[in-house]
Design a protein around this motif. Structure first.
Motif, PDB file in Angstrom:
ATOM      1  N   GLY A 149     -29.996 -43.103 -11.380  1.00  0.00           N
ATOM      2  CA  GLY A 149     -30.908 -42.223 -12.102  1.00  0.00           C
ATOM      3  C   GLY A 149     -32.287 -42.138 -11.472  1.00  0.00           C
ATOM      4  O   GLY A 149     -32.561 -42.737 -10.439  1.00  0.00           O
ATOM      5  N   CYS A 150     -33.176 -41.373 -12.131  1.00  0.00           N
ATOM      6  CA  CYS A 150     -34.480 -41.089 -11.522  1.00  0.00           C
ATOM      7  C   CYS A 150     -35.489 -40.726 -12.605  1.00  0.00           C
ATOM      8  O   CYS A 150     -35.157 -39.997 -13.545  1.00  0.00           O
ATOM      9  N   ASN A 151     -36.729 -41.250 -12.467  1.00  0.00           N
ATOM     10  CA  ASN A 151     -37.784 -40.941 -13.447  1.00  0.00           C
ATOM     11  C   ASN A 151     -38.579 -39.695 -13.086  1.00  0.00           C
ATOM     12  O   ASN A 151     -39.414 -39.263 -13.861  1.00  0.00           O
ATOM     13  N   HIS A 152     -38.365 -39.154 -11.878  1.00  0.00           N
ATOM     14  CA  HIS A 152     -39.106 -37.947 -11.499  1.00  0.00           C
ATOM     15  C   HIS A 152     -38.433 -36.722 -12.126  1.00  0.00           C
ATOM     16  O   HIS A 152     -37.300 -36.800 -12.597  1.00  0.00           O
ATOM     17  N   ARG A 153     -39.148 -35.626 -12.074  1.00  0.00           N
ATOM     18  CA  ARG A 153     -38.588 -34.391 -12.618  1.00  0.00           C
ATOM     19  C   ARG A 153     -38.872 -33.253 -11.638  1.00  0.00           C
ATOM     20  O   ARG A 153     -39.511 -32.264 -11.995  1.00  0.00           O
ATOM     21  N   CYS A 154     -38.421 -33.429 -10.395  1.00  0.00           N
ATOM     22  CA  CYS A 154     -38.628 -32.378  -9.396  1.00  0.00           C
ATOM     23  C   CYS A 154     -37.968 -31.105  -9.929  1.00  0.00           C
ATOM     24  O   CYS A 154     -36.829 -31.163 -10.427  1.00  0.00           O
ATOM     25  N   THR A 155     -38.675 -29.986  -9.821  1.00  0.00           N
ATOM     26  CA  THR A 155     -38.224 -28.801 -10.555  1.00  0.00           C
ATOM     27  C   THR A 155     -36.975 -28.153  -9.963  1.00  0.00           C
ATOM     28  O   THR A 155     -36.341 -27.330 -10.597  1.00  0.00           O
ATOM     29  N   PHE A 156     -36.631 -28.538  -8.720  1.00  0.00           N
ATOM     30  CA  PHE A 156     -35.440 -27.921  -8.095  1.00  0.00           C
ATOM     31  C   PHE A 156     -34.190 -28.763  -8.323  1.00  0.00           C
ATOM     32  O   PHE A 156     -33.112 -28.423  -7.848  1.00  0.00           O
ATOM     33  N   CYS A 157     -34.322 -29.881  -9.039  1.00  0.00           N
ATOM     34  CA  CYS A 157     -33.252 -30.880  -9.066  1.00  0.00           C
ATOM     35  C   CYS A 157     -32.747 -31.132 -10.489  1.00  0.00           C
ATOM     36  O   CYS A 157     -33.538 -31.182 -11.434  1.00  0.00           O
ATOM     37  N   ILE A 158     -31.443 -31.298 -10.637  1.00  0.00           N
ATOM     38  CA  ILE A 158     -30.914 -31.582 -11.975  1.00  0.00           C
ATOM     39  C   ILE A 158     -30.302 -32.988 -12.037  1.00  0.00           C
ATOM     40  O   ILE A 158     -29.605 -33.328 -12.983  1.00  0.00           O
ATOM     41  N   ILE A 159     -30.601 -33.802 -11.016  1.00  0.00           N
ATOM     42  CA  ILE A 159     -30.009 -35.151 -11.001  1.00  0.00           C
ATOM     43  C   ILE A 159     -30.430 -35.972 -12.233  1.00  0.00           C
ATOM     44  O   ILE A 159     -29.584 -36.610 -12.856  1.00  0.00           O
ATOM     45  N   PRO A 160     -31.729 -35.965 -12.631  1.00  0.00           N
ATOM     46  CA  PRO A 160     -32.078 -36.742 -13.835  1.00  0.00           C
ATOM     47  C   PRO A 160     -31.292 -36.273 -15.071  1.00  0.00           C
ATOM     48  O   PRO A 160     -30.938 -37.080 -15.928  1.00  0.00           O
ATOM     49  N   GLN A 161     -30.999 -34.952 -15.151  1.00  0.00           N
ATOM     50  CA  GLN A 161     -30.189 -34.466 -16.280  1.00  0.00           C
ATOM     51  C   GLN A 161     -28.783 -35.038 -16.208  1.00  0.00           C
ATOM     52  O   GLN A 161     -28.155 -35.329 -17.210  1.00  0.00           O
ATOM     53  N   SER A 193     -30.322 -44.973  -3.292  1.00  0.00           N
ATOM     54  CA  SER A 193     -30.676 -44.809  -4.706  1.00  0.00           C
ATOM     55  C   SER A 193     -31.117 -43.355  -4.810  1.00  0.00           C
ATOM     56  O   SER A 193     -30.980 -42.615  -3.840  1.00  0.00           O
ATOM     57  N   GLN A 194     -31.685 -42.943  -5.945  1.00  0.00           N
ATOM     58  CA  GLN A 194     -32.330 -41.614  -5.959  1.00  0.00           C
ATOM     59  C   GLN A 194     -33.753 -41.756  -5.451  1.00  0.00           C
ATOM     60  O   GLN A 194     -34.326 -40.839  -4.899  1.00  0.00           O
ATOM     61  N   ASP A 195     -34.364 -42.920  -5.665  1.00  0.00           N
ATOM     62  CA  ASP A 195     -35.762 -43.143  -5.280  1.00  0.00           C
ATOM     63  C   ASP A 195     -35.940 -44.645  -5.032  1.00  0.00           C
ATOM     64  O   ASP A 195     -36.215 -45.410  -5.956  1.00  0.00           O
ATOM     65  N   VAL A 238     -36.738 -42.903   0.359  1.00  0.00           N
ATOM     66  CA  VAL A 238     -37.989 -43.577  -0.006  1.00  0.00           C
ATOM     67  C   VAL A 238     -39.024 -42.499  -0.326  1.00  0.00           C
ATOM     68  O   VAL A 238     -39.341 -41.667   0.517  1.00  0.00           O
ATOM     69  N   TYR A 239     -39.508 -42.497  -1.547  1.00  0.00           N
ATOM     70  CA  TYR A 239     -40.498 -41.521  -1.996  1.00  0.00           C
ATOM     71  C   TYR A 239     -41.834 -41.834  -1.321  1.00  0.00           C
ATOM     72  O   TYR A 239     -42.199 -43.005  -1.209  1.00  0.00           O
ATOM     73  N   PRO A 240     -42.601 -40.843  -0.850  1.00  0.00           N
ATOM     74  CA  PRO A 240     -43.831 -41.142  -0.096  1.00  0.00           C
ATOM     75  C   PRO A 240     -44.968 -41.658  -0.973  1.00  0.00           C
ATOM     76  O   PRO A 240     -45.974 -40.989  -1.181  1.00  0.00           O
ATOM     77  N   LYS A 276     -43.248 -30.267  -8.310  1.00  0.00           N
ATOM     78  CA  LYS A 276     -43.571 -31.535  -8.998  1.00  0.00           C
ATOM     79  C   LYS A 276     -43.320 -32.736  -8.098  1.00  0.00           C
ATOM     80  O   LYS A 276     -42.735 -33.740  -8.509  1.00  0.00           O
ATOM     81  N   ARG A 277     -43.731 -32.601  -6.835  1.00  0.00           N
ATOM     82  CA  ARG A 277     -43.632 -33.714  -5.890  1.00  0.00           C
ATOM     83  C   ARG A 277     -45.007 -34.349  -5.743  1.00  0.00           C
ATOM     84  O   ARG A 277     -46.016 -33.682  -5.925  1.00  0.00           O
ATOM     85  N   PRO A 278     -45.077 -35.636  -5.384  1.00  0.00           N
ATOM     86  CA  PRO A 278     -46.389 -36.266  -5.244  1.00  0.00           C
ATOM     87  C   PRO A 278     -46.998 -35.967  -3.885  1.00  0.00           C
ATOM     88  O   PRO A 278     -46.294 -35.572  -2.971  1.00  0.00           O
TER      89      PRO A 278
HETATM   90  S1  SF4 Z   1     -35.163 -34.693  -6.056  1.00  0.00           S
HETATM   91 FE1  SF4 Z   1     -34.891 -36.907  -6.035  1.00  0.00          FE
HETATM   92  S2  SF4 Z   1     -36.830 -37.697  -6.835  1.00  0.00           S
HETATM   93 FE2  SF4 Z   1     -36.749 -35.548  -7.436  1.00  0.00          FE
HETATM   94  S3  SF4 Z   1     -35.819 -35.555  -9.499  1.00  0.00           S
HETATM   95 FE3  SF4 Z   1     -34.167 -35.246  -8.011  1.00  0.00          FE
HETATM   96  S4  SF4 Z   1     -33.375 -37.299  -7.675  1.00  0.00           S
HETATM   97 FE4  SF4 Z   1     -35.412 -37.549  -8.583  1.00  0.00          FE
END
Ligand code: SF4
Length: 462
Positions: A149-161, A193-195, A238-240, A276-278
């Motif tokens: 899983g992942c705590n980020h909410r990148c707007t192009f990604c549905i992995i956290p869902q 991992s995801q992050d 690895v998230y930057p 929504k990337r850092p």
């Molecule tokens: S792109 Fe990666 S970091 Fe961003 S929400 Fe999806 S799994 Fe998480």
């Protein structure tokens, strides 16, 4: 008294998707083998088939649907799991004959479904599996999944869902698994991992234990401990974040591979914000400079998205300028594709398909020039190479340097006979192109594998 021999239950398995899905497949296969199921090599020999699907982008969805259809046609008894399974209704409405559908990371649910439709045979002598479990990778490298899983909410990604918020595995469990893998012959551990930089955030970097020694659940401590096992350790996803700076000294000291897989995704501050990337492109450039200063051998891999909704020509050029400045070693790039359920789909100013494709081509041309120049600098150097394949008939061996991850990066080809996969050799690099290297074997048969330090120490103590 004569006993009637029970028929051995056989399960077919189709594994699609990313290394994280592959690890899920390995876990399911390990449990199945532990319970006495046999893994069938084809549809015809299987009593039922499990399909582990991917649902990340449209092409992956199409491939997964095709695999489910094929398994139903060829075998008839099918259980679906994985990311596409998280969209259960879609699978069941399209394939009403499917026996069960589960989401990703659902080993227990998949096993329950298998038990229901194909009960296990009870034979404790045939149910034994090696401690490293069942793996789908070659014997000499393995993926090590440290969280889900992942705590980020990148707007192009549905992995956290699909996979939920971050859940870190206990560091003691991760280290024990890594130790078992190294003992079984694994020479390269690929941390996934995801992050990876977020490892332990969910448990507030809790202190765990490995062989009686306290270890914090944190990327830095994990990388340091893995570095003691005597295998190559490669960090992916690895998230930057600034915390990444702390692991660079471990790379400079040779404790983990000087390799970072950091998905930057874009360089324009406005696009990164929409994603929504850092961090901004400028911050990332500064970070790259500092990393390279601390570890000049560092190989950087990244992925990018072009044609994100609203991306202007000027913002795309900003990305090209970032590429030219960052001079990354390995780069993957995707044209934005609207994934069902992603927030970015609702953003205004979608980029027309032909513009996306033209930008993708320009991006790849720019990076090809950079990659070619980066690889050319290696000609004349001697590299440690882990052999992946040997063809003794043709007299060719194929391996990878410390700068290349399996499947996604380049390879080194060189003439050799009598070597075997998993062996480490020294190769002098003689030629390069934009992706791969060629070389000459420097020291035949030499295998500079260090003794697995922690594993050796700990097994004595037991
Ligand atoms: S792109 Fe990666 S970091 Fe961003 S929400 Fe999806 S799994 Fe998480």
């Amino acid at each position: 008294m004569a006993t009637r021999k029970q028929k051995v239950p056989k399960v077919g398995f189709v594994s699609l998707g990313c290394p994280k899905a592959l690890v899920d497949s390995e876990r399911i296969l390990t449990r199945l083998r532990a319970e006495g199921y046999v893994i069938a090599p084809d549809y015809a020999g299987a009593d039922l088939v499990v399909v582990n699907t991917c649902g990340f982008i449209d092409d992956a969805v199409a491939e997964s649907l095709e695999a489910i259809g094929e398994a139903l046609e060829e075998n008839g008894k099918v259980i679906v799991t994985g990311c596409l399974g998280a969209r259960g209704d879609m699978v069941s409405s399209r394939f009403p004959r499917v026996l069960a559908v589960t989401g990703p990371h659902a080993t227990d649910e998949v096993l329950d479904a298998v038990h229901q439709h194909l009960p296990p045979r009870h034979d404790p002598f045939e149910s034994l599996v090696p401690p490293q479990g069942i793996r789908l990778t070659p014997r000499h490298y393995a993926y090590l999944k440290i969280s889900e899983g992942c705590n980020h909410r990148c707007t192009f990604c549905i992995i956290p869902q699909m996979r939920g918020d971050l859940v870190s595995r206990p560091i003691g469990d991760v280290m024990t698994e890594a130790e078992n893998l190294v003992r079984s012959g694994v020479r390269e551990l690929l941390v996934i991992s995801q992050d990876t930089s977020a490892y332990g955030v969910d448990v507030r970097y809790r202190t765990g234990f490995w062989g009686g020694r306290p270890l914090r659940t944190r990327m830095l401590e994990l990388a340091g401990a893995l570095g003691e096992l005597g295998a190559w350790v490669r960090l992916h996803y690895v998230y930057p974040y600034p915390s990444v700076d702390e692991v660079i000294p471990l790379m400079a000291e040779g404790r983990v591979l000087p390799y970072l897989d950091v998905p930057f995704q874009h360089a324009s501050p406005r696009i990164l914000k929409l994603m929504k990337r850092p961090a901004s492109g400028e911050v990332n450039i500064e970070r790259i400079r500092a990393w390279r200063k601390a570890c000049p051998d560092l190989t950087l891999r990244s992925t990018f998205i072009v044609g994100f909704p609203g991306e202007t020509e000027a913002e795309f050029e900003e990305l090209l300028a970032f590429l030219a400045e960052a001079k990354l070693d390995r780069v993957g790039c995707f044209a934005y594709s609207p994934v069902d359920g992603a927030i970015a789909n609702d953003l205004p100013a979608a980029v027309p398909e032909e513009v996306k494709q033209a930008r993708l081509e320009r991006f790849m041309l720019t990076q090809a020039r950079i990659s070619r120049a980066r690889l050319r600098r290696k000609v004349g150097s001697v590299q440690q190479v882990l052999i992946d394949e040997v063809d003794d008939e043709a007299g060719i061996a194929i391996g990878r340097t410390r700068a290349d991850a399996p499947e996604i990066d380049g390879v080194v080809r060189f003439a050799a006979r009598g070597l075997s996969a998993g062996q480490m050799v020294q190769v002098r690099i003689t030629a390069s192109d934009e992706h791969d290297l060629e070389g000459e074997l420097e020291q035949a048969g030499q295998d500079k594998r260090p003794a697995p330090r922690a594993a050796a120490k700990r097994s004595k103590a037991r």
